[in-house]
Design a protein around this motif. Structure first.
Motif, PDB file in Angstrom:
ATOM      1  N   VAL A 230      51.029  43.182  57.936  1.00  0.00           N
ATOM      2  CA  VAL A 230      51.724  42.981  56.667  1.00  0.00           C
ATOM      3  C   VAL A 230      50.900  41.990  55.852  1.00  0.00           C
ATOM      4  O   VAL A 230      51.301  40.849  55.657  1.00  0.00           O
ATOM      5  N   ALA A 231      49.749  42.421  55.397  1.00  0.00           N
ATOM      6  CA  ALA A 231      48.844  41.522  54.690  1.00  0.00           C
ATOM      7  C   ALA A 231      49.476  41.056  53.387  1.00  0.00           C
ATOM      8  O   ALA A 231      49.904  41.875  52.578  1.00  0.00           O
ATOM      9  N   PRO A 232      49.555  39.742  53.158  1.00  0.00           N
ATOM     10  CA  PRO A 232      50.103  39.248  51.900  1.00  0.00           C
ATOM     11  C   PRO A 232      49.280  39.753  50.723  1.00  0.00           C
ATOM     12  O   PRO A 232      48.048  39.811  50.791  1.00  0.00           O
ATOM     13  N   PRO A 233      49.935  40.146  49.624  1.00  0.00           N
ATOM     14  CA  PRO A 233      49.192  40.634  48.466  1.00  0.00           C
ATOM     15  C   PRO A 233      48.508  39.499  47.725  1.00  0.00           C
ATOM     16  O   PRO A 233      48.738  38.318  47.998  1.00  0.00           O
ATOM     17  N   ALA A 234      47.670  39.876  46.769  1.00  0.00           N
ATOM     18  CA  ALA A 234      47.056  38.874  45.910  1.00  0.00           C
ATOM     19  C   ALA A 234      48.127  38.187  45.072  1.00  0.00           C
ATOM     20  O   ALA A 234      49.219  38.717  44.856  1.00  0.00           O
ATOM     21  N   LEU A 235      47.821  36.984  44.614  1.00  0.00           N
ATOM     22  CA  LEU A 235      48.759  36.234  43.784  1.00  0.00           C
ATOM     23  C   LEU A 235      49.097  37.020  42.519  1.00  0.00           C
ATOM     24  O   LEU A 235      48.222  37.644  41.908  1.00  0.00           O
ATOM     25  N   GLY A 236      50.379  36.964  42.138  1.00  0.00           N
ATOM     26  CA  GLY A 236      50.829  37.724  40.980  1.00  0.00           C
ATOM     27  C   GLY A 236      51.600  36.880  39.995  1.00  0.00           C
ATOM     28  O   GLY A 236      51.341  35.692  39.820  1.00  0.00           O
ATOM     29  N   SER A 237      52.607  37.506  39.363  1.00  0.00           N
ATOM     30  CA  SER A 237      53.316  36.859  38.264  1.00  0.00           C
ATOM     31  C   SER A 237      54.089  35.624  38.706  1.00  0.00           C
ATOM     32  O   SER A 237      54.256  34.678  37.928  1.00  0.00           O
ATOM     33  N   PHE A 238      54.581  35.607  39.943  1.00  0.00           N
ATOM     34  CA  PHE A 238      55.336  34.443  40.411  1.00  0.00           C
ATOM     35  C   PHE A 238      54.454  33.205  40.378  1.00  0.00           C
ATOM     36  O   PHE A 238      54.846  32.141  39.876  1.00  0.00           O
ATOM     37  N   ALA A 239      53.235  33.331  40.915  1.00  0.00           N
ATOM     38  CA  ALA A 239      52.310  32.197  40.905  1.00  0.00           C
ATOM     39  C   ALA A 239      51.818  31.903  39.494  1.00  0.00           C
ATOM     40  O   ALA A 239      51.681  30.742  39.099  1.00  0.00           O
ATOM     41  N   ALA A 240      51.551  32.961  38.707  1.00  0.00           N
ATOM     42  CA  ALA A 240      51.015  32.763  37.364  1.00  0.00           C
ATOM     43  C   ALA A 240      52.010  32.060  36.458  1.00  0.00           C
ATOM     44  O   ALA A 240      51.630  31.238  35.616  1.00  0.00           O
ATOM     45  N   ALA A 241      53.302  32.375  36.613  1.00  0.00           N
ATOM     46  CA  ALA A 241      54.315  31.756  35.760  1.00  0.00           C
ATOM     47  C   ALA A 241      54.443  30.268  36.026  1.00  0.00           C
ATOM     48  O   ALA A 241      54.907  29.514  35.167  1.00  0.00           O
ATOM     49  N   ARG A 242      54.030  29.831  37.197  1.00  0.00           N
ATOM     50  CA  ARG A 242      54.148  28.419  37.569  1.00  0.00           C
ATOM     51  C   ARG A 242      52.811  27.697  37.509  1.00  0.00           C
ATOM     52  O   ARG A 242      52.745  26.510  37.813  1.00  0.00           O
ATOM     53  N   SER A 243      51.784  28.421  37.131  1.00  0.00           N
ATOM     54  CA  SER A 243      50.454  27.823  37.091  1.00  0.00           C
ATOM     55  C   SER A 243      50.255  27.056  35.799  1.00  0.00           C
ATOM     56  O   SER A 243      50.576  27.535  34.713  1.00  0.00           O
ATOM     57  N   GLN A 244      49.734  25.848  35.917  1.00  0.00           N
ATOM     58  CA  GLN A 244      49.304  25.069  34.766  1.00  0.00           C
ATOM     59  C   GLN A 244      47.783  25.094  34.742  1.00  0.00           C
ATOM     60  O   GLN A 244      47.135  24.410  35.520  1.00  0.00           O
ATOM     61  N   ALA A 245      47.235  25.926  33.866  1.00  0.00           N
ATOM     62  CA  ALA A 245      45.790  26.100  33.838  1.00  0.00           C
ATOM     63  C   ALA A 245      45.102  24.807  33.427  1.00  0.00           C
ATOM     64  O   ALA A 245      45.522  24.163  32.467  1.00  0.00           O
ATOM     65  N   PRO A 246      44.047  24.412  34.143  1.00  0.00           N
ATOM     66  CA  PRO A 246      43.303  23.220  33.740  1.00  0.00           C
ATOM     67  C   PRO A 246      42.558  23.478  32.442  1.00  0.00           C
ATOM     68  O   PRO A 246      42.355  24.617  32.038  1.00  0.00           O
ATOM     69  N   ALA A 247      42.154  22.420  31.787  1.00  0.00           N
ATOM     70  CA  ALA A 247      41.365  22.574  30.568  1.00  0.00           C
ATOM     71  C   ALA A 247      40.013  23.186  30.921  1.00  0.00           C
ATOM     72  O   ALA A 247      39.260  22.631  31.703  1.00  0.00           O
ATOM     73  N   LEU A 248      39.727  24.362  30.363  1.00  0.00           N
ATOM     74  CA  LEU A 248      38.464  25.016  30.656  1.00  0.00           C
ATOM     75  C   LEU A 248      37.331  24.287  29.936  1.00  0.00           C
ATOM     76  O   LEU A 248      37.494  23.843  28.801  1.00  0.00           O
ATOM     77  N   PRO A 249      36.197  24.136  30.586  1.00  0.00           N
ATOM     78  CA  PRO A 249      35.087  23.430  29.946  1.00  0.00           C
ATOM     79  C   PRO A 249      34.623  24.159  28.698  1.00  0.00           C
ATOM     80  O   PRO A 249      34.539  25.384  28.673  1.00  0.00           O
ATOM     81  N   LYS A 250      34.325  23.401  27.633  1.00  0.00           N
ATOM     82  CA  LYS A 250      33.841  24.011  26.410  1.00  0.00           C
ATOM     83  C   LYS A 250      32.446  24.569  26.645  1.00  0.00           C
ATOM     84  O   LYS A 250      31.627  23.997  27.336  1.00  0.00           O
TER      85      LYS A 250
END
Length: 230
Positions: A84-104
């Motif tokens: 029962v291989a866990p799937p890749a991260l999806g909307s549950f993780a994405a909705a709670r993700s705070q993206a870091p500031a991407l380098p300019k």
């Protein structure tokens, strides 16, 4: 735990690691493609050590009666990965993700967009061009982004999303583009969305997490890619 049991557990663990990395693409749900040789090597070493242990004789075995049961309980997570291989991260993780500031990025780092039709583009590149390209190369250009659907908090709007990882799923964060003008497909659906960049109207980047916007003109559902992360 007896030497035989230890060896069986070790060989089983190595076999699972070898299987998901050498004979399938399941490992891409957890790490970047560049880690494949290391996983294959680790799997081979574990299998060799486990098999070698099975042929090592011991004069004494000091096991207690419950040792074997405990040992095989330790194998349950291994069986779970295999069966029962866990799937890749999806909307549950994405909705709670705070993206870091991407380098300019240096504005000169963005190559001119070739061709007249929709340009297939990683979501990370779209975000970079939207925020950092002084030449506004996205203006009026049709692009095609591939990702999964994450509903926005505002009614009816949604994000086309891709998770980005540095090395493994533990450090993943979400790259999101707000899609306007197209009804949201079901959550976690993988799609190709075509549209044009909506230029921002603010002069200075406001505080908080702001996502670039895409005026959608077309949508197609697609299978989840073998490599889910950017």
């Amino acid at each position: 735990m007896s030497r035989v049991t230890q060896s069986l557990v070790l060989a089983l663990l190595g076999g699972v690691v070898l299987w998901i990395s050498g004979f399938s693409t399941s490992y891409l749900n957890y790490v970047k493609p560049g880690f494949r040789p290391f996983l294959v090597g680790a799997g081979v070493v574990l299998v060799v050590l486990g098999v070698a242990g099975l042929f090592t004789k011991r004069k004494h075995d000091h096991d207690h009666g419950h040792g074997h049961g405990v040992a095989w309980l330790l194998c349950l997570p291994v069986f779970a990965i295999l069966l029962v291989a866990p799937p890749a991260l999806g909307s549950f993780a994405a909705a709670r993700s705070q993206a870091p500031a991407l380098p300019k990025r240096d504005p000169g780092a963005f190559a001119p967009l070739a061709g007249g039709g929709p340009v297939d583009m990683p979501i990370g590149e779209f975000i970079g061009r939207a925020w950092d390209d002084d030449k506004k190369s996205l203006t009026g250009r049709a692009v095609r982004l591939t990702g999964f659907v994450v509903p926005a908090r505002r009614g009816g709007e949604w994000y086309v999303t891709r998770m980005q990882i540095a090395c493994c799923a533990a450090d993943a964060f979400a790259l999101k583009v707000l899609v306007k003008g197209i009804k949201a497909p079901p959550r976690d659906t993988w799609v190709e969305v075509t549209g044009t960049w909506v230029p921002h109207t603010f002069g200075k980047m406001p505080n908080g997490l702001i996502y670039p916007e895409l005026a959608g003109t077309g949508l197609a559902r697609v299978p989840a890619p073998a490599e889910p992360y950017e």
